[in-house]
Design an enzyme around this catalytic site. Structure first.
Site, PDB file in Angstrom:
ATOM      1  N   THR A 147      11.043  -4.217   1.956  1.00 30.48           N
ATOM      2  CA  THR A 147      10.120  -5.101   2.664  1.00 30.48           C
ATOM      3  C   THR A 147      10.549  -6.555   2.494  1.00 30.48           C
ATOM      4  O   THR A 147      11.602  -6.841   1.915  1.00 30.48           O
ATOM      5  CB  THR A 147       8.652  -4.829   2.238  1.00 30.48           C
ATOM      6  OG1 THR A 147       7.803  -5.579   3.110  1.00 30.48           O
ATOM      7  CG2 THR A 147       8.370  -5.234   0.795  1.00 30.48           C
ATOM      8  N   ASP A 185      10.484   1.319  11.519  1.00 31.68           N
ATOM      9  CA  ASP A 185       9.417   0.498  12.122  1.00 31.68           C
ATOM     10  C   ASP A 185       9.371   0.674  13.643  1.00 31.68           C
ATOM     11  O   ASP A 185       8.290   0.710  14.242  1.00 31.68           O
ATOM     12  CB  ASP A 185       9.632  -0.986  11.811  1.00 31.68           C
ATOM     13  CG  ASP A 185       9.203  -1.369  10.397  1.00 31.68           C
ATOM     14  OD1 ASP A 185       8.368  -0.662   9.818  1.00 31.68           O
ATOM     15  OD2 ASP A 185       9.714  -2.384   9.886  1.00 31.68           O
ATOM     16  N   LEU A 242       0.832  -1.204   0.000  1.00 32.44           N
ATOM     17  CA  LEU A 242       0.000   0.000   0.000  1.00 32.44           C
ATOM     18  C   LEU A 242       0.866   1.254   0.000  1.00 32.44           C
ATOM     19  O   LEU A 242       0.359   2.373  -0.094  1.00 32.44           O
ATOM     20  CB  LEU A 242      -0.893   0.010   1.248  1.00 32.44           C
ATOM     21  CG  LEU A 242      -1.920  -1.128   1.298  1.00 32.44           C
ATOM     22  CD1 LEU A 242      -2.564  -1.204   2.672  1.00 32.44           C
ATOM     23  CD2 LEU A 242      -2.977  -0.937   0.222  1.00 32.44           C
ATOM     24  N   SER A 243       2.182   1.080   0.113  1.00 36.52           N
ATOM     25  CA  SER A 243       3.068   2.240   0.232  1.00 36.52           C
ATOM     26  C   SER A 243       3.017   3.165  -0.985  1.00 36.52           C
ATOM     27  O   SER A 243       3.026   4.393  -0.807  1.00 36.52           O
ATOM     28  CB  SER A 243       4.501   1.780   0.502  1.00 36.52           C
ATOM     29  OG  SER A 243       4.561   1.167   1.763  1.00 36.52           O
ATOM     30  N   GLY A 260      11.839  -9.768  11.918  1.00 36.73           N
ATOM     31  CA  GLY A 260      12.115  -8.343  11.683  1.00 36.73           C
ATOM     32  C   GLY A 260      11.179  -7.411  12.445  1.00 36.73           C
ATOM     33  O   GLY A 260      11.621  -6.454  13.099  1.00 36.73           O
ATOM     34  N   LYS A 277      14.748  -7.233   4.222  1.00 36.31           N
ATOM     35  CA  LYS A 277      15.091  -6.271   5.275  1.00 36.31           C
ATOM     36  C   LYS A 277      16.442  -6.558   5.938  1.00 36.31           C
ATOM     37  O   LYS A 277      17.141  -5.631   6.339  1.00 36.31           O
ATOM     38  CB  LYS A 277      13.993  -6.232   6.342  1.00 36.31           C
ATOM     39  CG  LYS A 277      12.752  -5.486   5.902  1.00 36.31           C
ATOM     40  CD  LYS A 277      11.754  -5.399   7.044  1.00 36.31           C
ATOM     41  CE  LYS A 277      10.536  -4.597   6.636  1.00 36.31           C
ATOM     42  NZ  LYS A 277       9.567  -4.462   7.732  1.00 36.31           N
TER      43      LYS A 277
HETATM   44  P1  NAP Z   1       9.704 -12.492   9.708  1.00 35.67           P
HETATM   45  O1  NAP Z   1      10.963 -11.714   9.849  1.00 35.67           O
HETATM   46  O2  NAP Z   1       9.611 -13.548   8.675  1.00 35.67           O
HETATM   47  O3  NAP Z   1       9.403 -13.140  11.152  1.00 35.67           O
HETATM   48  C1  NAP Z   1       8.290 -13.964  11.345  1.00 35.67           C
HETATM   49  C2  NAP Z   1       8.167 -14.329  12.816  1.00 35.67           C
HETATM   50  O4  NAP Z   1       6.921 -14.956  13.009  1.00 35.67           O
HETATM   51  C3  NAP Z   1       9.245 -15.270  13.308  1.00 35.67           C
HETATM   52  O5  NAP Z   1       9.525 -14.988  14.651  1.00 35.67           O
HETATM   53  C4  NAP Z   1       8.562 -16.642  13.178  1.00 35.67           C
HETATM   54  O6  NAP Z   1       9.013 -17.588  14.122  1.00 35.67           O
HETATM   55  C5  NAP Z   1       7.131 -16.285  13.527  1.00 35.67           C
HETATM   56  N1  NAP Z   1       6.177 -17.178  12.885  1.00 35.67           N
HETATM   57  C6  NAP Z   1       5.971 -17.341  11.560  1.00 35.67           C
HETATM   58  N2  NAP Z   1       4.980 -18.246  11.368  1.00 35.67           N
HETATM   59  C7  NAP Z   1       4.583 -18.657  12.578  1.00 35.67           C
HETATM   60  C8  NAP Z   1       3.597 -19.589  13.036  1.00 35.67           C
HETATM   61  N3  NAP Z   1       2.819 -20.265  12.173  1.00 35.67           N
HETATM   62  N4  NAP Z   1       3.435 -19.752  14.367  1.00 35.67           N
HETATM   63  C9  NAP Z   1       4.197 -19.065  15.243  1.00 35.67           C
HETATM   64  N5  NAP Z   1       5.152 -18.184  14.879  1.00 35.67           N
HETATM   65  C10 NAP Z   1       5.338 -17.977  13.566  1.00 35.67           C
HETATM   66  O7  NAP Z   1       8.456 -11.528   9.421  1.00 35.67           O
HETATM   67  P2  NAP Z   1       8.304 -10.006   9.899  1.00 35.67           P
HETATM   68  O8  NAP Z   1       8.880  -9.106   8.871  1.00 35.67           O
HETATM   69  O9  NAP Z   1       8.783  -9.914  11.298  1.00 35.67           O
HETATM   70  O10 NAP Z   1       6.718  -9.811   9.822  1.00 35.67           O
HETATM   71  C11 NAP Z   1       5.858 -10.327  10.828  1.00 35.67           C
HETATM   72  C12 NAP Z   1       4.519  -9.630  10.766  1.00 35.67           C
HETATM   73  O11 NAP Z   1       4.680  -8.247  11.066  1.00 35.67           O
HETATM   74  C13 NAP Z   1       3.841  -9.683   9.393  1.00 35.67           C
HETATM   75  O12 NAP Z   1       2.524 -10.096   9.588  1.00 35.67           O
HETATM   76  C14 NAP Z   1       3.840  -8.257   8.899  1.00 35.67           C
HETATM   77  O13 NAP Z   1       2.652  -7.947   8.203  1.00 35.67           O
HETATM   78  C15 NAP Z   1       3.886  -7.475  10.203  1.00 35.67           C
HETATM   79  N6  NAP Z   1       4.522  -6.151  10.003  1.00 35.67           N
HETATM   80  C16 NAP Z   1       3.734  -5.065  10.142  1.00 35.67           C
HETATM   81  C17 NAP Z   1       4.288  -3.811   9.980  1.00 35.67           C
HETATM   82  C18 NAP Z   1       3.399  -2.604  10.112  1.00 35.67           C
HETATM   83  O14 NAP Z   1       3.824  -1.521   9.705  1.00 35.67           O
HETATM   84  N7  NAP Z   1       2.232  -2.738  10.674  1.00 35.67           N
HETATM   85  C19 NAP Z   1       5.648  -3.647   9.687  1.00 35.67           C
HETATM   86  C20 NAP Z   1       6.429  -4.808   9.581  1.00 35.67           C
HETATM   87  C21 NAP Z   1       5.848  -6.062   9.724  1.00 35.67           C
HETATM   88  P3  NAP Z   1      10.283 -18.561  13.846  1.00 35.67           P
HETATM   89  O15 NAP Z   1      11.508 -17.777  14.237  1.00 35.67           O
HETATM   90  O16 NAP Z   1      10.036 -19.719  14.737  1.00 35.67           O
HETATM   91  O17 NAP Z   1      10.242 -18.907  12.383  1.00 35.67           O
END
Ligand code: NAP
Length: 284
Positions: free
Chosen positions: A67, A107, A21-22, A133, A71
């Site tokens: 993204t 973030d 959406l950015s 992240g 990252k």
């Molecule tokens: P990421 O770096 O891939 O990290 C994912 C995390 O979620 C890891 O800790 C992973 O655990 C855990 N995970 C994944 N699937 C899982 C499951 N089925 N059950 C339990 N834990 C699970 O992803 P990210 O960039 O941090 O993004 C995570 C969320 O943040 C996304 O939904 C994204 O939309 C949201 N986000 C929102 C914003 C915003 O501006 N609102 C900004 C950034 C991100 P493991 O280490 O065990 O794999």
């Protein structure tokens, strides 16, 4: 949009990226403020990340957002990192400054400011579910705001531990504990927190479910979900039904974007207008 030979270019790299959406959020503010900028979305395969950064630098882009899944990988391609980006180990915004690619992470501040519209974080016990992240950014934002203790619960214990150690290194005054997601220890950590944050993708559109059993939540806790599609995840709905205060990640999205916007243009955008644009886009 009036694009000329003077128009400055920014954008986002990701893989995939077409859901972002950015572009809508930034371009509508460029237009409203009469800034001669354009924001594009570039789908960059992981093996091309280095070429993409060099290419954008060579083309004279002002900067770009980063993204999933780039990252962390983008860090190796940059010349300088902000202190925040170093602590988080990930970059979501790059600005080209005198030919150098400088990495930032907006973030953490985006999340902190959004939460603090409702709850001051100083002295609060914050439990972060996840250690990727988004979780790193949330944990650093919480530490910077003076929250303590910080409690990290993650599916893979070793990743929770790595984040816990990182936080202890950068914020030695903050008490940090960690746990894997299942079991009594995690339940105790969740129950002891005043603020509980889902920073996993569990609950996103098409992914259903909750990252922890919501029976663990206590009425009155502030429960934040970094997800904003759907607007109310199963986790937030069940938390609300249990008497928790809830908030989704839309404000974090808008605020991290606003900080990037200001880094590139030197002008602060309107948070209200950015949020309205995103809400409209989500409703269509
Ligand atoms: P990421 O770096 O891939 O990290 C994912 C995390 O979620 C890891 O800790 C992973 O655990 C855990 N995970 C994944 N699937 C899982 C499951 N089925 N059950 C339990 N834990 C699970 O992803 P990210 O960039 O941090 O993004 C995570 C969320 O943040 C996304 O939904 C994204 O939309 C949201 N986000 C929102 C914003 C915003 O501006 N609102 C900004 C950034 C991100 P493991 O280490 O065990 O794999």
């Amino acid at each position: 949009m009036h694009i000329t030979a003077h128009t400055q270019m920014v954008g986002i790299i990701g893989y995939p990226v077409r859901h972002s959406l950015s572009p809508i959020m930034h371009n509508s503010e460029f237009q409203r403020l009469g800034l001669d900028f354009v924001y594009l979305a570039w789908e960059v395969r992981p093996e091309h990340i280095g070429n993409a950064v060099q290419g954008l630098k060579a083309l004279g882009a002002r900067g770009f957002n980063v993204t999933v899944p780039h990252k962390q990988a983008v860090v190796a391609e940059l010349d300088v990192l902000s202190e925040e980006a170093k602590a988080i180990g990930a970059v979501n915004t790059v600005r080209f400054e005198d030919g150098r690619a400088v990495g930032y992470n907006t973030d953490a501040e985006g999340w902190r400011e959004d939460v603090e519209t409702e709850v001051p974080l100083r002295g609060k016990t914050v439990c972060v579910i996840g250690a990727g992240g988004a979780a790193r950014a949330v944990a650093v934002g919480a530490a910077q705001a003076g929250a303590s203790p910080l409690l990290i619960c993650n599916r893979r214990f070793e990743t929770a531990e790595a984040l816990g150690e990182l936080l202890r290194h950068y914020f030695p005054h903050v008490e940090v504990q960690w746990s894997s997601l299942c079991g009594n220890h995690c339940r105790e950590l969740v129950r002891s927190a005043q603020v509980v944050v889902n920073a996993t993708p569990v609950g996103m559109v098409g992914k259903g479910g909750t990252p922890i059993p919501t029976q663990w939540l206590i009425p009155g806790q502030f429960v934040y979900d970094t997800i904003y599609t759907p607007a109310e995840t199963q986790f937030l709905r069940e938390a609300r039904e249990r008497g928790c205060h809830v908030r989704n990640g839309l404000g974090m999205l808008v605020r991290q974007g606003a900080k990037a916007f200001e880094l590139w243009t030197g002008t602060a955008p309107s948070l209200e207008n950015m949020e309205q644009t995103v809400r409209k886009a989500l409703a269509t």
